[in-house]
Design a protein around this motif. Structure first.
Motif, PDB file in Angstrom:
ATOM      1  N   ALA A  75     180.070  17.949  30.236  1.00 63.68           N
ATOM      2  CA  ALA A  75     179.040  18.626  31.029  1.00 63.68           C
ATOM      3  C   ALA A  75     178.082  19.416  30.146  1.00 63.68           C
ATOM      4  O   ALA A  75     176.904  19.561  30.467  1.00 63.68           O
ATOM      5  CB  ALA A  75     179.681  19.551  32.054  1.00 63.68           C
ATOM      6  N   ALA A  76     178.591  19.908  29.022  1.00 62.57           N
ATOM      7  CA  ALA A  76     177.748  20.696  28.122  1.00 62.57           C
ATOM      8  C   ALA A  76     176.806  19.813  27.307  1.00 62.57           C
ATOM      9  O   ALA A  76     175.629  20.141  27.126  1.00 62.57           O
ATOM     10  CB  ALA A  76     178.624  21.534  27.191  1.00 62.57           C
ATOM     11  N   VAL A  77     177.319  18.685  26.805  1.00 63.28           N
ATOM     12  CA  VAL A  77     176.498  17.852  25.920  1.00 63.28           C
ATOM     13  C   VAL A  77     175.617  16.879  26.694  1.00 63.28           C
ATOM     14  O   VAL A  77     174.559  16.473  26.201  1.00 63.28           O
ATOM     15  CB  VAL A  77     177.365  17.072  24.904  1.00 63.28           C
ATOM     16  N   ALA A  78     176.050  16.489  27.899  1.00 65.31           N
ATOM     17  CA  ALA A  78     175.286  15.499  28.670  1.00 65.31           C
ATOM     18  C   ALA A  78     175.468  15.751  30.156  1.00 65.31           C
ATOM     19  O   ALA A  78     176.160  14.990  30.853  1.00 65.31           O
ATOM     20  CB  ALA A  78     175.737  14.091  28.302  1.00 65.31           C
ATOM     21  N   PRO A  79     174.863  16.811  30.688  1.00 70.55           N
ATOM     22  CA  PRO A  79     175.101  17.196  32.088  1.00 70.55           C
ATOM     23  C   PRO A  79     174.678  16.149  33.112  1.00 70.55           C
ATOM     24  O   PRO A  79     175.199  16.151  34.234  1.00 70.55           O
ATOM     25  CB  PRO A  79     174.287  18.486  32.240  1.00 70.55           C
ATOM     26  N   THR A  80     173.745  15.254  32.754  1.00 65.72           N
ATOM     27  CA  THR A  80     173.277  14.258  33.712  1.00 65.72           C
ATOM     28  C   THR A  80     173.950  12.894  33.510  1.00 65.72           C
ATOM     29  O   THR A  80     173.601  11.924  34.187  1.00 65.72           O
ATOM     30  CB  THR A  80     171.753  14.074  33.599  1.00 65.72           C
ATOM     31  N   SER A  81     174.920  12.814  32.622  1.00 62.95           N
ATOM     32  CA  SER A  81     175.540  11.520  32.312  1.00 62.95           C
ATOM     33  C   SER A  81     176.373  11.008  33.477  1.00 62.95           C
ATOM     34  O   SER A  81     176.893  11.778  34.285  1.00 62.95           O
ATOM     35  CB  SER A  81     176.416  11.637  31.063  1.00 62.95           C
ATOM     36  N   THR A  82     176.527   9.700  33.541  1.00 60.55           N
ATOM     37  CA  THR A  82     177.273   9.088  34.636  1.00 60.55           C
ATOM     38  C   THR A  82     178.769   9.375  34.533  1.00 60.55           C
ATOM     39  O   THR A  82     179.479   9.295  35.536  1.00 60.55           O
ATOM     40  CB  THR A  82     177.066   7.564  34.637  1.00 60.55           C
ATOM     41  N   VAL A  83     179.247   9.712  33.348  1.00 61.43           N
ATOM     42  CA  VAL A  83     180.681   9.948  33.159  1.00 61.43           C
ATOM     43  C   VAL A  83     181.071  11.400  33.418  1.00 61.43           C
ATOM     44  O   VAL A  83     182.242  11.740  33.435  1.00 61.43           O
ATOM     45  CB  VAL A  83     181.102   9.520  31.729  1.00 61.43           C
ATOM     46  N   ARG A  84     180.088  12.253  33.683  1.00 63.19           N
ATOM     47  CA  ARG A  84     180.396  13.680  33.837  1.00 63.19           C
ATOM     48  C   ARG A  84     181.381  13.934  34.979  1.00 63.19           C
ATOM     49  O   ARG A  84     182.311  14.739  34.850  1.00 63.19           O
ATOM     50  CB  ARG A  84     179.117  14.481  34.081  1.00 63.19           C
TER      51      ARG A  84
END
Length: 214
Positions: free
Chosen positions: A144-153
């Motif tokens: 969530a910190a490095v890629a908050p919009t990623s599909t794996v979050r």
């Protein structure tokens, strides 16, 4: 009889060998960065990731440094190679280096962010498989910190909560699951949240909330 594809691959390998000979003979030449970068890309396309990564590392070690566009390609090859080999911590760092060289509006950025998120998530999976749930939680939460919009979050947050339950961190698990429920209302894993929340509430003696989940 040699197929056209095999012939083309052979030509590309000969081109790579010529490029490497040039770079070795003229390490300070202004064209060396371009030559090595092209060779690294060709090797990766030829599914020779070990040599591709080795040549990419040569690009990154050039003195004077290679141009930003060349370093971007080299770091991308290093990142993809490390990811494909399961060296996810190295892949994460390499994707960070790539993203530092990619403009915010570049079309390639979204895919690179997804790969960065996957690199962190995979580290969480490895830690969990090794029985280190504490480390797994750390990695899953970092997504969530490095890629908050990623599909794996969403999966990462759910897996973090599950690992908290394994560690009997009932407060952390309930907090994470409550956030998951509100943040990802249409996620397929929502069907499993109620039972886990009920358990966490019971362990915290929050009887009314537990009853609500049941």
């Amino acid at each position: 009889k040699t197929s056209q594809g095999e012939a083309l691959a052979a030509l590309q390998r000969n081109s790579v060998d010529s490029a490497l000979r040039f770079a070795k003979a003229f390490p300070k030449d202004s064209r060396t960065g371009t030559v090595l970068t092209n060779a690294s890309e060709k090797l990766f396309t030829l599914r020779d990731p070990e040599r591709a990564e080795a040549v990419a590392q040569q690009v990154l070690q050039l003195d004077p440094p290679a141009a930003a566009a060349q370093r971007r390609v080299a770091w991308t090859v290093v990142a993809h190679s490390a990811f494909d080999k399961g060296r996810f911590a190295e892949a994460e760092q390499a994707y960070r280096e790539v993203l530092a060289l990619v403009p915010e509006k570049d079309a390639a950025r979204n895919e690179l962010v997804e790969r960065l998120a996957a690199s962190v998530y995979k580290q969480g999976e490895l830690s969990r498989a090794a029985g280190d749930n504490k480390a797994a939680i750390g990695h899953f939460n970092r997504v969530a910190a490095v890629a908050p919009t990623s599909t794996v979050r969403a999966n990462a947050q759910y897996d973090a909560a599950a690992a908290m339950i394994a560690l009997k961190d009932w407060e952390g698990a309930s907090r994470s699951l409550e956030d998951f429920r509100s943040r990802f209302p249409n996620h397929p894993l929502q069907a499993e949240v109620g039972a886990k929340l009920a358990l966490a509430y019971l362990e915290r003696q929050q009887w009314s909330q537990a009853a609500g989940e049941f």
